[in-house]
Design an enzyme around this catalytic site. Structure first.
Site, mmCIF file in Angstrom:
data_model
loop_
_atom_site.group_PDB
_atom_site.id
_atom_site.type_symbol
_atom_site.label_atom_id
_atom_site.label_comp_id
_atom_site.label_asym_id
_atom_site.label_seq_id
_atom_site.Cartn_x
_atom_site.Cartn_y
_atom_site.Cartn_z
ATOM 1 N N ARG A 69 0.856 -1.185 0.000
ATOM 2 C CA ARG A 69 0.000 0.000 0.000
ATOM 3 C C ARG A 69 0.894 1.238 0.000
ATOM 4 N NH1 ARG A 69 1.903 1.860 3.946
ATOM 5 N NH2 ARG A 69 0.728 3.739 3.514
ATOM 6 N N GLY A 70 0.244 2.408 -0.155
ATOM 7 C CA GLY A 70 1.019 3.640 -0.317
ATOM 8 C C GLY A 70 1.167 3.885 -1.815
ATOM 9 N N ALA A 71 0.857 5.100 -2.252
ATOM 10 C CA ALA A 71 0.755 5.374 -3.690
ATOM 11 C C ALA A 71 1.995 4.959 -4.498
ATOM 12 C CB ALA A 71 0.424 6.856 -3.897
ATOM 13 N N GLN A 215 -2.670 2.708 9.762
ATOM 14 C CA GLN A 215 -1.352 2.813 9.115
ATOM 15 C C GLN A 215 -0.353 3.543 10.021
ATOM 16 O OE1 GLN A 215 -4.233 3.292 7.538
ATOM 17 N NE2 GLN A 215 -4.127 2.808 5.374
ATOM 18 N N ASP A 256 -1.961 10.889 -2.577
ATOM 19 C CA ASP A 256 -2.305 9.846 -3.546
ATOM 20 C C ASP A 256 -2.554 10.435 -4.917
ATOM 21 O OD1 ASP A 256 -2.954 8.569 -0.817
ATOM 22 O OD2 ASP A 256 -2.880 6.920 -2.267
ATOM 23 N N ASN A 266 -5.559 12.465 -0.172
ATOM 24 C CA ASN A 266 -4.690 11.661 0.705
ATOM 25 C C ASN A 266 -5.576 10.925 1.705
ATOM 26 O OD1 ASN A 266 -2.007 10.831 1.489
ATOM 27 N ND2 ASN A 266 -2.311 12.018 3.355
ATOM 28 N N LYS A 267 -4.943 10.159 2.554
ATOM 29 C CA LYS A 267 -5.659 9.309 3.513
ATOM 30 C C LYS A 267 -6.726 10.080 4.277
ATOM 31 C CE LYS A 267 -5.370 5.838 3.945
ATOM 32 N NZ LYS A 267 -6.345 4.922 3.283
HETATM 33 O O1 MRU Z 1 -4.666 3.251 1.828
HETATM 34 P P1 MRU Z 1 -3.191 3.510 1.806
HETATM 35 O O2 MRU Z 1 -2.498 3.013 3.029
HETATM 36 O O3 MRU Z 1 -2.565 3.011 0.527
HETATM 37 O O4 MRU Z 1 -3.073 5.078 1.793
HETATM 38 C C1 MRU Z 1 -1.789 5.651 1.755
HETATM 39 C C2 MRU Z 1 -1.786 7.129 1.852
HETATM 40 O O5 MRU Z 1 -2.805 7.770 1.894
HETATM 41 C C3 MRU Z 1 -0.450 7.787 1.802
HETATM 42 O O6 MRU Z 1 -0.468 8.977 2.541
HETATM 43 C C4 MRU Z 1 -0.100 8.113 0.346
HETATM 44 O O7 MRU Z 1 -0.319 7.007 -0.487
HETATM 45 C C5 MRU Z 1 1.304 8.564 0.202
HETATM 46 S S1 MRU Z 1 2.454 7.253 0.522
HETATM 47 C C6 MRU Z 1 4.003 7.873 0.196
#
Ligand code: MRU
Length: 368
Positions: A69-71, A215, A256, A266-267
């Site tokens: 996970r994470g963009a 997270q 994201d 973002n999250k």
């Molecule tokens: O649902 P996730 O855990 O994939 O969400 C991740 C986020 O929102 C992060 O802040 C974003 O992807 C940036 S990661 C460098």
């Protein structure tokens, strides 16, 4: 006022004084030459289990299930997923392969909708096939490796750019996990925090737990612990109160998707932090590689916000904690308007007080 600083396409110069190995020990996505090796983020920190993906279907499922996970990390995983798919098709050259890989590309693309890095990586992988000959498989694998390598370099560079904005001795609050677990290494917002700690600019790190998937609680504080960076966990609902105590000067988050007017998806919870930060005079920084910038989408209102299962809210660890019959609404991202953001940091430079004009100036002549 100068609102765009340091924008250039010059090669990155590493921070000479930064001991990257010491401040960055965790790796989430590893190509082992045969398969994709993922650190299973569903079970961290209590278990450090690995999932080995041998085909594209497994990679798409791992992205959907948040094993990875994470963009940026899902973009990198998708690129390697296409490399795995390339082993299951026959094609004489790149253009033929591109057609044969259309289904695999579509399957990966559909795994998660909000993070633009996924579509970006797949577009880039498909683009190199356009002129490839019979060595197209090697070209595809080289491109996946390049995407991964460039992400790490971008993160290190952003770390230095973002840290430079922070006054020595500051406190920072971060949200979700934006570290090595979410990227090819070092992290975006967490990279700025790593660099800021190394340079003595960041004296206090707070991390929000990031309900409902945790997270922050499960990943960010664990990741920082591995690198010897002390961090204090807070309940998400404690953030505004923390700001009112004067202990934090910056909120630093990842993204994201960043749209053409500087809005940031973002999250979930990021938007609330930005509102609280503005009220308390706390600065708000977004850190993301240029692969997260989507100049083809005008504003955040056009971004598809991923909705996940209500079971993420109705229980924990497979155990229901909410009365039977109760329903939940679980959007997992939100959009922070550009007007609440003080700085967007990419590896190309810093855009201060982002808006459509400043974003256009920064990305002119580019189809990012
Ligand atoms: O649902 P996730 O855990 O994939 O969400 C991740 C986020 O929102 C992060 O802040 C974003 O992807 C940036 S990661 C460098």
């Amino acid at each position: 006022m100068e609102c765009t600083v340091g924008l250039s396409s010059a090669p990155f110069s590493p921070v000479a004084s930064m001991d990257y190995e010491r401040y960055d020990r965790v790796r989430a996505v590893t190509w082992n030459g045969e398969a994709l090796d993922l650190l299973d983020q569903r079970v961290l920190p209590m278990q450090q289990a690995r999932m080995i993906c041998h085909d594209v279907g497994q990679v798409a499922q791992a992205i959907f299930d948040l094993v990875v996970r994470g963009a940026p990390a899902i973009g990198i995983a998708a690129a390697w997923g296409l490399v795995l798919a390339s082993r299951q098709i026959q094609a004489k050259n790149g253009p033929e392969a591109r057609v044969a890989l259309a289904d695999a590309t579509q399957t990966l693309n559909a795994a998660r909708p909000t993070a633009v890095n996924l579509a970006w990586a797949l577009r880039r992988m498909n683009a190199v096939l356009a002129n490839a000959g019979d060595d197209w498989r090697a070209i595809l694998a080289n491109e996946a490796a390049a995407i991964e390598r460039e992400d790490l370099a971008a993160n290190r560079h952003m770390g230095r750019l973002g840290a430079a904005l922070i006054e020595p001795g500051s406190g920072v609050l971060t949200h979700c996990n934006t570290g090595s677990l979410a990227t090819s290494g070092f992290g975006t917002a967490l990279g700025v925090i790593r660099a800021g700690v190394a340079e003595g600019r960041v004296a206090r790190v707070f991390a929000g737990e990031t309900r409902p998937w945790l997270q922050g609680a499960r990943l960010t504080v664990w990741e920082l612990l591995q690198d010897g960076i002390p961090a204090t966990l807070i309940a998400d609902s404690a953030a505004a109160h923390l700001m009112s105590t004067g202990q934090v000067q910056w909120v630093i988050v990842g993204a994201d998707r960043i749209t053409a007017n500087g809005d940031v998806a973002n999250k979930i919870g990021t938007y609330a932090l930005a509102i609280a930060a503005r009220y308390h005079g706390v600065k708000f920084m977004v850190v993301a590689p240029s692969s997260t910038v989507d100049m083809h989408t005008a504003t955040g209102a056009e971004i598809e916000i991923e909705q996940r299962s209500e079971t993420e809210l109705l229980g924990y660890g497979g155990q229901r904690t909410v009365a039977e019959g109760v329903r939940a609404w679980n959007p997992v991202f939100d959009v922070t308007p550009a007007a609440l953001i003080d700085a967007i940091v990419t590896e190309r430079g810093v855009v201060l007080q982002p808006n459509a004009q400043r974003m256009a100036d920064a990305w002119s002549g580019d189809d990012a």
